[in-house]
Design an enzyme around this catalytic site. Sequence first.
Site, PDB file in Angstrom:
ATOM      1  CE  LYS A   1     -59.703  36.955  40.898  1.00  0.00           C
ATOM      2  NZ  LYS A   1     -58.503  36.906  41.744  1.00  0.00           N
TER       3      LYS A   1
ATOM      4  CG  ASP B   1     -56.433  33.975  40.829  1.00  0.00           C
ATOM      5  OD1 ASP B   1     -55.506  33.467  40.176  1.00  0.00           O
ATOM      6  OD2 ASP B   1     -56.564  35.215  40.985  1.00  0.00           O
TER       7      ASP B   1
ATOM      8  CE  LYS C   1     -52.472  35.344  39.403  1.00  0.00           C
ATOM      9  NZ  LYS C   1     -53.487  35.694  40.411  1.00  0.00           N
TER      10      LYS C   1
ATOM     11  CG  ASP D   1     -43.052  23.729  43.297  1.00  0.00           C
ATOM     12  OD1 ASP D   1     -41.968  23.187  42.990  1.00  0.00           O
ATOM     13  OD2 ASP D   1     -43.326  24.077  44.452  1.00  0.00           O
TER      14      ASP D   1
ATOM     15  CG  ASN E   1     -43.952  14.427  41.699  1.00  0.00           C
ATOM     16  OD1 ASN E   1     -44.806  13.649  41.276  1.00  0.00           O
ATOM     17  ND2 ASN E   1     -43.448  14.347  42.921  1.00  0.00           N
TER      18      ASN E   1
ATOM     19  CB  THR F   1     -51.403  42.988  34.055  1.00  0.00           C
ATOM     20  OG1 THR F   1     -51.987  42.629  35.302  1.00  0.00           O
ATOM     21  CG2 THR F   1     -52.205  42.397  32.920  1.00  0.00           C
TER      22      THR F   1
ATOM     23  NE  ARG G   1     -61.776  49.384  38.262  1.00  0.00           N
ATOM     24  CZ  ARG G   1     -61.397  48.165  38.637  1.00  0.00           C
ATOM     25  NH1 ARG G   1     -62.003  47.097  38.158  1.00  0.00           N
ATOM     26  NH2 ARG G   1     -60.416  48.004  39.498  1.00  0.00           N
TER      27      ARG G   1
ATOM     28  CD  GLN H   1     -57.026  46.143  37.319  1.00  0.00           C
ATOM     29  OE1 GLN H   1     -56.037  46.108  36.585  1.00  0.00           O
ATOM     30  NE2 GLN H   1     -57.517  45.066  37.910  1.00  0.00           N
TER      31      GLN H   1
ATOM     32  N   GLY I   1     -63.872  42.889  40.437  1.00  0.00           N
ATOM     33  CA  GLY I   1     -63.757  42.996  41.885  1.00  0.00           C
ATOM     34  C   GLY I   1     -64.441  44.236  42.407  1.00  0.00           C
ATOM     35  NE  ARG I   2     -59.988  47.145  43.250  1.00  0.00           N
ATOM     36  CZ  ARG I   2     -58.778  47.556  42.899  1.00  0.00           C
ATOM     37  NH1 ARG I   2     -58.119  48.403  43.663  1.00  0.00           N
ATOM     38  NH2 ARG I   2     -58.225  47.124  41.778  1.00  0.00           N
TER      39      ARG I   2
HETATM   40  O1  C5P Z   1     -61.029  45.032  41.951  1.00  0.00           O
HETATM   41  P1  C5P Z   1     -60.652  44.639  40.560  1.00  0.00           P
HETATM   42  O2  C5P Z   1     -61.807  44.572  39.601  1.00  0.00           O
HETATM   43  O3  C5P Z   1     -59.480  45.427  40.018  1.00  0.00           O
HETATM   44  O4  C5P Z   1     -60.160  43.117  40.748  1.00  0.00           O
HETATM   45  C1  C5P Z   1     -59.616  42.377  39.703  1.00  0.00           C
HETATM   46  C2  C5P Z   1     -59.223  41.020  40.192  1.00  0.00           C
HETATM   47  O5  C5P Z   1     -58.522  40.357  39.147  1.00  0.00           O
HETATM   48  C3  C5P Z   1     -58.289  41.003  41.397  1.00  0.00           C
HETATM   49  O6  C5P Z   1     -58.562  39.817  42.146  1.00  0.00           O
HETATM   50  C4  C5P Z   1     -56.902  40.928  40.770  1.00  0.00           C
HETATM   51  O7  C5P Z   1     -55.969  40.304  41.599  1.00  0.00           O
HETATM   52  C5  C5P Z   1     -57.192  40.061  39.552  1.00  0.00           C
HETATM   53  N1  C5P Z   1     -56.237  40.202  38.459  1.00  0.00           N
HETATM   54  C6  C5P Z   1     -55.992  41.411  37.816  1.00  0.00           C
HETATM   55  N2  C5P Z   1     -55.097  41.465  36.782  1.00  0.00           N
HETATM   56  C7  C5P Z   1     -54.460  40.365  36.381  1.00  0.00           C
HETATM   57  C8  C5P Z   1     -54.690  39.145  37.009  1.00  0.00           C
HETATM   58  C9  C5P Z   1     -55.597  39.104  38.056  1.00  0.00           C
HETATM   59  O8  C5P Z   1     -56.589  42.417  38.158  1.00  0.00           O
HETATM   60  N3  C5P Z   1     -53.648  40.432  35.364  1.00  0.00           N
END
Ligand code: C5P
Length: 232
Positions: free
Chosen positions: A32, A59, A61, A64, A67, A119, A181, A190, A210-211
Site C-alpha cells: 500500500k 491509497d 482517497k 472532489d 469531473n 475511523t 495486530r 490503533q 503496517g507497523r
Molecule cells: O501501522 P498500522 O498497521 O497501524 O497501519 C495501518 C495502515 O492502514 C496505515 O497506513 C493507516 O493509515 C491505514 N488506515 C488505518 N485505518 C483506517 C484507514 C487506513 O489504519 N481506517
Amino acid sequence: MGKDVIVACDFASKEQTLEFLSLFTDRKPFVKIGMELFYAEGPEIVREIKKRGHRIFLDLKLHDIPNTVKKSMAVLSRLDVDICNLHAAGTVRMMEAALEGLTREDGTRPLLIAVTQLTSTDQESMENDLLIHEPIDKVVMHYALNARNAGLDGVVCSPLEAKKVHETCGSDFLTVTPGVRFADGDIGDQKRVMTPAAAKEIGSDYIVVGRPITAADDPVAAYKRCCHEFIG
Ligand code: C5P
C-alpha cells in the site's frame, strides 16, 4: 484476486521504502502506497515498486467534483496499480465518474474501493462537525451500499465491520481492513484491533498491515506469520 496481506509502506522516502522492500527476496508482498510517500516521491515511486514485481494499492482517497475525480482516476489507471480508492462521501455520481475515468480503452481497470467514514471520525464529531445525526454504523453501511450501487468493488473498513458489510452488500463485495495486530504485539495508536487469524475468521478479503511488519525486528518473518495466520 483472493485473500491477501497488504503491507502499508508508510515511509517518508523512496530510499527507505526500497531498502525495506529489498528484504523480500522470496514472495513479493502486495504493497500500500499512501499520500505521504506519493506526495514525497510522485508517480515514479509507483512505477519503481511495480517494476520490482509488487501489486499496489494506491491509497490516495480522492474526493472532489465528479469531473476532476474522473480525469484524475484516468491518470492513476495509466500507472497500472491494482487497487485505488476514494471517499464515498463524494456521492454516487462522483463514484460513477471515478469508475468511468479508471476504465481503460480495453475495458480493464484497477479495483476501486471506497472509504466510508474514517475511523478517526466518531459519532460526536460526525454529529457536531458534519451534522449527520444517524448512528455511525448505519452511515457506514449506507455509504457501503452507495459504493456498491455505483459499481465499486468494495470498501475499506474496520475488521469489526467486515461481516456486516458482506451481509449488507454481498459476499463478493470486498472488505479491505486495517487495524490488524498480532495477539502478542503492540497496538500503538490503533484503538479497535483484530489478529490476522480473527480477520480471516470474520471474512476480511484483504488485511492492511503496517507497523507490525515494518517496525518488526525481522519484517520478513512478521510478514510470513501474517500470511500464515490470514491465508493459511
Ligand atoms: O501501522 P498500522 O498497521 O497501524 O497501519 C495501518 C495502515 O492502514 C496505515 O497506513 C493507516 O493509515 C491505514 N488506515 C488505518 N485505518 C483506517 C484507514 C487506513 O489504519 N481506517
